[in-house]
Design an enzyme around this catalytic site. Structure first.
Site, mmCIF file in Angstrom:
data_model
loop_
_atom_site.group_PDB
_atom_site.id
_atom_site.type_symbol
_atom_site.label_atom_id
_atom_site.label_comp_id
_atom_site.label_asym_id
_atom_site.label_seq_id
_atom_site.Cartn_x
_atom_site.Cartn_y
_atom_site.Cartn_z
ATOM 1 N N GLU A 107 5.250 -3.643 3.202
ATOM 2 C CA GLU A 107 6.167 -2.659 2.631
ATOM 3 C C GLU A 107 7.487 -2.603 3.408
ATOM 4 O OE1 GLU A 107 6.115 -1.198 -0.130
ATOM 5 O OE2 GLU A 107 4.058 -1.640 -0.728
ATOM 6 N N TYR B 245 9.162 6.807 0.599
ATOM 7 C CA TYR B 245 8.586 5.735 -0.221
ATOM 8 C C TYR B 245 7.508 4.967 0.545
ATOM 9 C CZ TYR B 245 7.743 1.097 -1.835
ATOM 10 O OH TYR B 245 7.091 -0.057 -2.187
ATOM 11 N N ASP C 189 10.297 3.817 -5.408
ATOM 12 C CA ASP C 189 11.363 2.915 -4.971
ATOM 13 C C ASP C 189 12.317 2.666 -6.133
ATOM 14 O OD1 ASP C 189 9.960 1.224 -6.660
ATOM 15 O OD2 ASP C 189 9.789 -0.410 -5.207
#
Length: 405
Positions: free
Chosen positions: A49, A132, A150
């Site tokens: 991520e 996020y 996102d």
């Protein structure tokens, strides 16, 4: 001015009540095989991520596999030396992500026994983790029912709702989070990934949306009103400023000079080729180097190049400079690569304002020569992280044959 109530930001919100089932069916059938999905441990999810921020999936895949092979867990990441970490990240850009990743790993080791926190609120306390990323890790790795919003998710939601709200505003992002958290199914991690995947593969930016392939086509209010190309709305980006630079490939005894960039600002703390402001002609470049105690024997002109950052464009010219022998005794790259010598080098590094790429006067009254790390082309390829901004000059680490001099 009073804050705009969130209920006025999103319209037609009831449309979201019906998306979970068709979205998850589509995802389980069409999702891509990605290395972090094959073994979604908290560490692998977290690293992926962070890498995926501002970077395309296809570009991330080889970096991810190399990174987790070299640093397979939190403790290995926390212990990694700077050159190793930056070399593993080289080419991904936004290098502060790697430093935040390691800072977070060290906190996880010191404060959480080496285990990544499972809760959204605890993840938010770690460096480099925003809402996020915390939502993605908490939902995908630990099953917590949290949204992960996102740019892809914002585009999908704004089109589904035919909503003109500015997606760069924090109020819009928070409104979408609140709308989704009330509608998350039990398998929130799959739901979050499905929304991201839909935005990445089908609900593409501008006029490229592949509506006939979308599992939510019949629910999409933008499709109904033919607004796909107009949504989402966002504040236009600021115009990039331009910087003109002269890049020097300083060559001596078969090695090229590298210098550490300042610890703050663009490409902070990374190795780079020495540079000066402006586009220097041959006689100007020679005089500027001589003022720093460097004696050019030959100067070869290199092609102009350009590198675009998010907010700055570098317009570069280059010189490959073969230096004459000087009285300064520069340590070799092999000597400087040891941890002990690296610390000594850092201790002797002059203030950023006196380094070559910003220098107007010599920093050392005796030698006048800025401190460099001298490395072979192979050492630069294998050991030292030189950002992609300089990549146009990599082919010229050896003096270019037939170049103008």
């Amino acid at each position: 001015m009073a804050k705009k109530p969130q209920e006025n930001i999103l319209k037609n919100i009831e449309t979201l009540d019906a998306i979970a089932a068709p979205l998850l069916r589509w995802f389980h059938s069409e999702k891509r095989a990605l290395p972090w999905r094959e073994e979604p441990t908290p560490y692998r999810v977290w690293v992926s991520e962070i890498m995926l921020q501002q970077t395309r999936v296809e570009a991330v895949k080889p970096y991810f596999e190399r990174f987790v092979a070299a640093l397979p867990d939190v403790r290995a990441l926390a212990r990694a030396d700077e050159d190793t970490l930056m070399k593993l990240w080289e080419g991904l850009g936004y290098y502060s992500r790697a430093r935040h990743l390691q800072s977070a790993a060290r906190l996880i080791c010191s404060d959480h026994g080496g285990k990544i926190p499972a809760r959204f609120d605890d993840l938010l306390t770690l460096p480099g983790i925003g809402r996020y990323t915390a939502g993605a890790v908490a939902s995908i790795a630990f099953g917590e029912r949290r949204p992960a919003v996102d740019g892809n998710v914002l585009r999908v939601i704004m089109r589904l709702l035919a909503c003109p709200a500015d997606i760069l505003k924090e109020s819009t992002k928070r409104a979408v989070e609140e709308a989704l958290i009330a509608r998350l199914p039990e398998n929130a991690g799959d739901f979050n990934q499905a929304l991201m995947e839909l935005g990445a593969l089908v609900c593409l930016p501008r006029g490229a949306a592949r509506c006939p392939s979308c599992p939510l086509e019949r629910l999409c209010l933008a499709k109904e009103a033919n607004l796909q190309a107009e949504l989402p709305q966002k504040t236009p980006p600021k115009r990039r400023r331009t910087e003109k630079l002269t890049i020097f490939l300083l060559s001596k005894n078969g090695k090229i000079a590298l210098e550490k960039r300042p610890t703050h600002g663009l490409l902070a703390g990374l190795w780079g080729f020495p540079s000066m402001e402006g586009h220097l002609k041959k006689n100007e470049a020679a005089k500027a180097l001589q003022a720093l105690g460097l004696i050019p024997a030959k100067l070869h002109a290199l092609p102009a190049a350009q590198h675009i950052f998010s907010h700055i464009t570098w317009q570069m010219v280059g010189w490959h400079v073969e230096l004459a022998e000087t009285s300064s005794d520069e340590p070799s790259a092999a000597t400087k690569s040891s941890p002990a010598s690296t610390k000594a080098t850092e201790a002797n590094t002059p203030p950023a304002s006196l380094r070559l790429h910003e220098a107007t006067a010599p920093y050392d009254a005796q030698t006048k020569t800025p401190p460099f790390l001298w490395a072979t082309a192979q050492e630069i390829a294998d050991i030292y992280s030189v950002p992609a901004a300089y990549r146009s000059y990599f082919p010229y680490l050896q003096a270019p044959d037939g170049a103008s001099s």
